[in-house]
Design an enzyme around this catalytic site. Sequence first.
Site, short mmCIF file in Angstrom:
data_model
loop_
_atom_site.label_atom_id
_atom_site.label_comp_id
_atom_site.label_asym_id
_atom_site.label_seq_id
_atom_site.Cartn_x
_atom_site.Cartn_y
_atom_site.Cartn_z
N LYS A 113 -61.23 7.14 30.33
CA LYS A 113 -61.86 8.18 31.14
C LYS A 113 -61.80 9.54 30.42
O LYS A 113 -62.63 10.41 30.68
CB LYS A 113 -61.20 8.29 32.51
CG LYS A 113 -61.22 7.02 33.36
CD LYS A 113 -62.55 6.79 34.03
CE LYS A 113 -62.49 5.66 35.07
NZ LYS A 113 -62.16 4.32 34.51
C1 LIG Z 1 -62.68 3.06 34.50
C2 LIG Z 1 -62.15 1.97 33.64
C3 LIG Z 1 -62.89 0.80 33.32
C4 LIG Z 1 -64.25 0.53 33.93
O1 LIG Z 1 -65.25 1.37 33.47
P1 LIG Z 1 -66.61 1.53 34.28
O2 LIG Z 1 -67.34 2.62 33.63
O3 LIG Z 1 -66.18 1.88 35.69
O4 LIG Z 1 -67.32 0.22 34.23
C5 LIG Z 1 -62.33 -0.13 32.47
N1 LIG Z 1 -61.09 0.04 31.96
C6 LIG Z 1 -60.35 1.13 32.23
C7 LIG Z 1 -58.98 1.24 31.64
C8 LIG Z 1 -60.85 2.14 33.07
O5 LIG Z 1 -60.09 3.21 33.34
#
Ligand SMILES: *Cc1c(COP(=O)(O)O)cnc(C)c1O
Length: 493
Positions: A113
């Site tokens: 993120k």
């Molecule tokens: C948010 C997240 C995801 C999923 O990503 P999306 O964009 O919601 O599909 C996968 N792995 C981790 C560690 C995340 O924080």
Amino acid sequence: MLYQSTRDTNAKKISGSMAIKQGLASDGGLFVPESIPALTGDEISALCKDSYPVRAAKILAKFLTDYTYDELISDCEKAYSAESFEGGCAPLAKVRDGLYSLELWHGPTSAFKDMALQIMPRLLSRALVKNEEKRTALILVATSGDTGKAALEGYKDIDGIKIMVYYPVDGVSRVQKLQMATQEGSNVNVCAIRGNFDDAQNGVKAIFGNSEAAEKLNDAGFFLSSANSINWGRLAPQIVYYISAYCDLLNEGKIKLGDKVNYCVPTGNFGNIFAAYLAKLMGLPVGKLICASNTNNVLTDFLRTGEYNRNRKFHLTMSPSMDILISSNLERLLYFTAGSAKTAEYMASLKETGAYKISADLLAKINETFIGYYADEAETAETIKATLNTDGYLADTHTSVALCCANKYLKDSGDKTPMVVASTASPYKFAADVFKSLSGKKPDDDLEALDMLSQLTNTEITKPLRGLADRKVNFKDVIDVSDMLEKVYDFAK
Ligand SMILES: *Cc1c(COP(=O)(O)O)cnc(C)c1O
């Protein structure tokens, strides 16, 4: 470049900065660019010589035409600095021949993120100025752990913005609590609430829906805003690393310009994998996109049958960031493949019945690029162990879901195209489950798990998670849900 809603093409089109400021379209749809800018082979070649911040600024410039290149490069250099990303920005690690791991977790919270949340607040801050917003944006977040910390790190010390994060006092892990309580920054506030995550989220929703509060905050020079993951300002920066990975493969001589690459993405909200699709639409030579899910496999079923149905059991897994039954960003894929009228229909059906079904033709069109696989809990644990033992690569639980799905696809298809797996978290972010997958024993405490994993695998704890217990605690308040609004008023003084 202007933006419009996924649900109505006749609606007024707005600038990129306005789309970022507004977040969600007024008809409930998501903002999408009115056209896709092209990325030529010559441009890809030129990007190969650039640093990550320059790659990011050049690609963002194609979408955010009401930001100057000077603004974008200045923001990208700050967001993707060597201090914030100690191990590099989105480096590509080899797992084995033909299989690579795109490590998106070297930022301030050791998870992917950060790639979007380090830049998005800077874009929002400029959007406020560009759209003559004189008030301060007050970001409210209810978190079950990881998003709150990533948002705090992204918004800290950004002009024109303050951020307030609420978390359930007994609903987050010890590591997560320490990460938030030791947060630094002049414009941040963190508060534990007595209750669970839903209580925190409902409390925040109530504040957003309270017109009296809006008025009072307005008088004090503030307006409320969310750090929503469907904001275009969070999606656009995610396109960059797919193109960057392609450049890195070119630089290492693993591929020639024009060769196709497949990507496998551990998916929850469908944002990350949709960014890869946008890179393909721009002209990046992408073959297949493997959509990897955990036991919450609503997307696997959708990509196999054409029916999206959220009416099913919700599973808590060891890849919690993918425990999602409504993948909001899928709406953007429907828009680009079926158009706005159909998208509005599907979304209305989803809201009413929790399900919708697309035609066989549309499914075939989507399957030209997207293929769905999922990994259950046992497979995820086995893949962590096997990848370390066979390939010497240590993966977190989310990355492991993707590695397992990539392996399944390679076995089923015999496809020889190079495969890049998006690695979305450091193994230390989910140390207890990674340790258990390797040793069979679950550590009692997630803080101790960090040292246990380090000793077991002879690897180093990532910087953001090192020495947590020794850091200064800045936030100690624990309040009742009924006092959440008062806390906002205090903060807005
Ligand atoms: C948010 C997240 C995801 C999923 O990503 P999306 O964009 O919601 O599909 C996968 N792995 C981790 C560690 C995340 O924080």
